[in-house]
Scaffold this motif. Structure first.
Motif, PDB file in Angstrom:
ATOM      1  N   ASP A 140     -19.994 -26.458  27.743  1.00 11.90           N
ATOM      2  CA  ASP A 140     -21.268 -27.185  27.817  1.00 11.90           C
ATOM      3  C   ASP A 140     -22.175 -26.921  26.628  1.00 11.90           C
ATOM      4  OD1 ASP A 140     -20.598 -28.365  30.199  1.00 11.90           O
ATOM      5  OD2 ASP A 140     -21.614 -26.870  31.443  1.00 11.90           O
ATOM      6  N   GLU A 141     -22.257 -25.625  26.214  1.00 14.07           N
ATOM      7  CA  GLU A 141     -23.252 -25.239  25.220  1.00 14.07           C
ATOM      8  C   GLU A 141     -22.658 -24.727  23.911  1.00 14.07           C
ATOM      9  OE1 GLU A 141     -26.215 -22.617  26.920  1.00 14.07           O
ATOM     10  OE2 GLU A 141     -25.809 -23.388  28.933  1.00 14.07           O
ATOM     11  N   GLY A 142     -21.358 -24.427  23.901  1.00 12.25           N
ATOM     12  CA  GLY A 142     -20.733 -23.919  22.688  1.00 12.25           C
ATOM     13  C   GLY A 142     -21.103 -22.503  22.350  1.00 12.25           C
ATOM     14  N   VAL A 143     -21.495 -21.709  23.372  1.00 16.70           N
ATOM     15  CA  VAL A 143     -21.872 -20.323  23.126  1.00 16.70           C
ATOM     16  C   VAL A 143     -21.270 -19.416  24.188  1.00 16.70           C
ATOM     17  CG1 VAL A 143     -24.056 -20.922  22.001  1.00 16.70           C
ATOM     18  CG2 VAL A 143     -24.017 -20.491  24.471  1.00 16.70           C
ATOM     19  N   VAL A 144     -21.203 -18.115  23.861  1.00 17.16           N
ATOM     20  CA  VAL A 144     -20.793 -17.090  24.807  1.00 17.16           C
ATOM     21  C   VAL A 144     -21.778 -15.931  24.666  1.00 17.16           C
ATOM     22  CG1 VAL A 144     -19.224 -15.990  23.148  1.00 17.16           C
ATOM     23  CG2 VAL A 144     -18.901 -15.603  25.595  1.00 17.16           C
ATOM     24  N   THR A 145     -22.074 -15.267  25.776  1.00 19.40           N
ATOM     25  CA  THR A 145     -22.981 -14.128  25.736  1.00 19.40           C
ATOM     26  C   THR A 145     -22.256 -12.902  25.208  1.00 19.40           C
ATOM     27  OG1 THR A 145     -24.224 -14.996  27.625  1.00 19.40           O
ATOM     28  CG2 THR A 145     -24.540 -12.663  27.075  1.00 19.40           C
ATOM     29  N   ALA A 146     -22.784 -12.313  24.139  1.00 16.48           N
ATOM     30  CA  ALA A 146     -22.179 -11.126  23.531  1.00 16.48           C
ATOM     31  C   ALA A 146     -22.541  -9.881  24.321  1.00 16.48           C
ATOM     32  CB  ALA A 146     -22.632 -10.990  22.092  1.00 16.48           C
ATOM     33  N   ILE A 147     -21.927  -8.761  23.937  1.00 19.24           N
ATOM     34  CA  ILE A 147     -22.095  -7.502  24.648  1.00 19.24           C
ATOM     35  C   ILE A 147     -23.541  -7.015  24.637  1.00 19.24           C
ATOM     36  CG2 ILE A 147     -21.608  -6.036  22.658  1.00 19.24           C
ATOM     37  CD1 ILE A 147     -20.179  -5.481  26.170  1.00 19.24           C
ATOM     38  N   ASP A 148     -24.328  -7.445  23.637  1.00 17.88           N
ATOM     39  CA  ASP A 148     -25.729  -7.028  23.547  1.00 17.88           C
ATOM     40  C   ASP A 148     -26.682  -8.017  24.196  1.00 17.88           C
ATOM     41  OD1 ASP A 148     -25.607  -9.123  21.762  1.00 17.88           O
ATOM     42  OD2 ASP A 148     -26.680  -8.070  20.148  1.00 17.88           O
ATOM     43  N   GLY A 149     -26.127  -9.066  24.834  1.00 18.19           N
ATOM     44  CA  GLY A 149     -26.957 -10.056  25.506  1.00 18.19           C
ATOM     45  C   GLY A 149     -27.315 -11.266  24.669  1.00 18.19           C
ATOM     46  N   SER A 150     -26.993 -11.233  23.395  1.00 20.40           N
ATOM     47  CA  SER A 150     -27.276 -12.378  22.531  1.00 20.40           C
ATOM     48  C   SER A 150     -26.231 -13.465  22.718  1.00 20.40           C
ATOM     49  CB  SER A 150     -27.307 -11.935  21.061  1.00 20.40           C
ATOM     50  OG  SER A 150     -26.026 -11.457  20.663  1.00 20.40           O
ATOM     51  N   ASP A 151     -26.557 -14.680  22.301  1.00 20.20           N
ATOM     52  CA  ASP A 151     -25.626 -15.796  22.370  1.00 20.20           C
ATOM     53  C   ASP A 151     -24.907 -15.971  21.036  1.00 20.20           C
ATOM     54  OD1 ASP A 151     -26.166 -16.394  24.986  1.00 20.20           O
ATOM     55  OD2 ASP A 151     -27.638 -17.948  24.540  1.00 20.20           O
ATOM     56  N   ALA A 184     -22.218 -18.439  18.899  1.00 23.06           N
ATOM     57  CA  ALA A 184     -21.588 -19.763  18.846  1.00 23.06           C
ATOM     58  C   ALA A 184     -20.076 -19.612  18.730  1.00 23.06           C
ATOM     59  CB  ALA A 184     -22.132 -20.551  17.661  1.00 23.06           C
ATOM     60  N   VAL A 185     -19.342 -20.307  19.592  1.00 21.88           N
ATOM     61  CA  VAL A 185     -17.876 -20.266  19.593  1.00 21.88           C
ATOM     62  C   VAL A 185     -17.341 -21.678  19.820  1.00 21.88           C
ATOM     63  CG1 VAL A 185     -15.797 -19.384  20.708  1.00 21.88           C
ATOM     64  CG2 VAL A 185     -17.794 -17.898  20.463  1.00 21.88           C
ATOM     65  N   GLU A 186     -16.415 -22.094  18.966  1.00 24.90           N
ATOM     66  CA  GLU A 186     -15.718 -23.363  19.164  1.00 24.90           C
ATOM     67  C   GLU A 186     -14.264 -23.056  19.471  1.00 24.90           C
ATOM     68  OE1 GLU A 186     -16.196 -26.072  15.954  1.00 24.90           O
ATOM     69  OE2 GLU A 186     -18.358 -25.762  15.784  1.00 24.90           O
ATOM     70  N   THR A 246     -15.099 -17.602  34.777  1.00 27.86           N
ATOM     71  CA  THR A 246     -15.127 -19.059  34.919  1.00 27.86           C
ATOM     72  C   THR A 246     -16.442 -19.627  34.404  1.00 27.86           C
ATOM     73  OG1 THR A 246     -13.653 -18.964  36.840  1.00 27.86           O
ATOM     74  CG2 THR A 246     -14.945 -20.971  36.549  1.00 27.86           C
ATOM     75  N   ALA A 247     -17.539 -18.966  34.740  1.00 31.58           N
ATOM     76  CA  ALA A 247     -18.849 -19.402  34.261  1.00 31.58           C
ATOM     77  C   ALA A 247     -18.917 -19.357  32.738  1.00 31.58           C
ATOM     78  CB  ALA A 247     -19.943 -18.536  34.877  1.00 31.58           C
ATOM     79  N   ARG A 248     -18.283 -18.334  32.137  1.00 32.11           N
ATOM     80  CA  ARG A 248     -18.272 -18.217  30.677  1.00 32.11           C
ATOM     81  C   ARG A 248     -17.551 -19.402  30.036  1.00 32.11           C
ATOM     82  NH1 ARG A 248     -18.031 -13.076  27.954  1.00 32.11           N
ATOM     83  NH2 ARG A 248     -15.934 -13.578  27.254  1.00 32.11           N
ATOM     84  N   VAL A 249     -16.425 -19.782  30.604  1.00 28.10           N
ATOM     85  CA  VAL A 249     -15.672 -20.911  30.054  1.00 28.10           C
ATOM     86  C   VAL A 249     -16.484 -22.197  30.150  1.00 28.10           C
ATOM     87  CG1 VAL A 249     -13.609 -22.315  30.289  1.00 28.10           C
ATOM     88  CG2 VAL A 249     -13.452 -19.864  30.586  1.00 28.10           C
ATOM     89  N   LEU A 250     -17.084 -22.426  31.315  1.00 34.51           N
ATOM     90  CA  LEU A 250     -17.856 -23.659  31.509  1.00 34.51           C
ATOM     91  C   LEU A 250     -19.070 -23.701  30.588  1.00 34.51           C
ATOM     92  CD1 LEU A 250     -17.647 -24.012  35.397  1.00 34.51           C
ATOM     93  CD2 LEU A 250     -16.273 -25.151  33.640  1.00 34.51           C
ATOM     94  N   ARG A 251     -19.705 -22.553  30.374  1.00 33.30           N
ATOM     95  CA  ARG A 251     -20.847 -22.519  29.450  1.00 33.30           C
ATOM     96  C   ARG A 251     -20.386 -22.781  28.022  1.00 33.30           C
ATOM     97  NH1 ARG A 251     -24.745 -17.871  27.212  1.00 33.30           N
ATOM     98  NH2 ARG A 251     -26.506 -19.216  26.685  1.00 33.30           N
ATOM     99  N   LEU A 252     -19.224 -22.241  27.678  1.00 34.31           N
ATOM    100  CA  LEU A 252     -18.676 -22.498  26.353  1.00 34.31           C
ATOM    101  C   LEU A 252     -18.502 -23.997  26.132  1.00 34.31           C
ATOM    102  CD1 LEU A 252     -17.141 -21.409  23.720  1.00 34.31           C
ATOM    103  CD2 LEU A 252     -15.080 -21.796  25.077  1.00 34.31           C
TER     104      LEU A 252
END
Length: 252
Positions: A202-213, A215-217, A194-200
């Motif tokens: 709000d910020e247009g990003v998702v945290t990748a498996i390596d911890g980096s952000d 950009a996802v639309e 749920t937090a991932r969806v809300l961050r998407l």
């Protein structure tokens, strides 16, 4: 973003083998990617799922895949492009028939499993799926991964493209999905997804498996109906979106 579609892969039971709680998921999602019998789903399951979608005012999409019941469509098949196109047309038509007797119609197309992942980069297969959709009905939108060869080909062919985000799948730094055989590929914590969806949103990003952000639309978010705790996860995501003031509704 103030609106978001919530979709799920449904209708994937086969005979006495039951997968997921389609009825519960149909009460939560706005779009149902219904299997078409090639990777999962038998005629009775497909018709029942379409009827349930109508009862819950859920839009039905054709979830097309490789002809791979034994592997649940999660194995790449090196099929000739013309044969793949024919298989996709066949699947859309089969599900559309079930939709018609249920009082609805196929409203969009989403590839499944290994086919979905293959056409992120496989130009020939991507073009074959696009050609099949265009030949069946150029009015059908297609759902796919942002930046994929599939969506590029669909746009070139004049189809409406809908970018998708997976709430319960891990992402690589390049924006693709982590293969299911690798750690972190599938997420199970309702609060985390749920937090991932809300961050998407709000910020247009998702945290990748390596911890980096990354950009996802996206216009649509997928919650897998076959994951353990899928109903609880979908409920958490829907509740989280509602609390955030996001209208959950179909993209068509």
């Amino acid at each position: 973003m103030t609106t978001l579609d919530l979709n799920s892969d449904l209708g994937e039971s086969f005979g006495r083998w039951e997968l997921g709680d389609d009825e519960a998921m149909l009460a939560l999602v706005t779009s149902a990617n219904v299997a078409c019998g090639f990777h999962a789903g038998d005629p009775t399951t497909l018709r029942r799922t379409c009827v349930g979608a109508v009862e819950h005012s859920v839009v039905v999409g054709a979830q097309v895949g490789y002809r791979d019941l034994a592997g649940f469509g999660r194995r790449f098949v090196d099929v000739a492009p013309n044969e793949l196109a024919d298989d996709v047309v066949y699947q859309i038509g089969a599900l559309d028939g079930m939709c018609r007797v249920a009082g609805t119609a196929v409203r969009y197309v989403k590839p499944h499993g290994a086919l979905y992942n293959a056409i992120v980069h496989h130009e020939e297969q991507a073009a074959a799926v696009v050609a099949a959709v265009r030949d069946y009905s150029a009015e059908l939108p297609v759902l796919g991964l942002p930046g994929s060869a599939f969506l590029r080909a669909a746009e070139k062919a004049g189809l409406r493209t809908v970018r998708e985000f997976f709430v319960d799948r891990g992402y690589t730094p390049s924006g693709t999905l982590v293969p299911r055989r690798e750690p972190g590929a599938v997420l199970h914590d309702p609060d985390e997804v749920t937090a991932r969806v809300l961050r998407l949103l709000d910020e247009g990003v998702v945290t990748a498996i390596d911890g980096s952000d990354v950009a996802v639309e996206a216009e649509s978010a997928c919650v897998h109906g076959d994951s353990p705790g899928a109903v609880e996860m979908a409920q958490a995501v829907r509740d989280g979106l509602t609390r955030a003031g996001v209208s959950v509704r179909a993209f068509v």
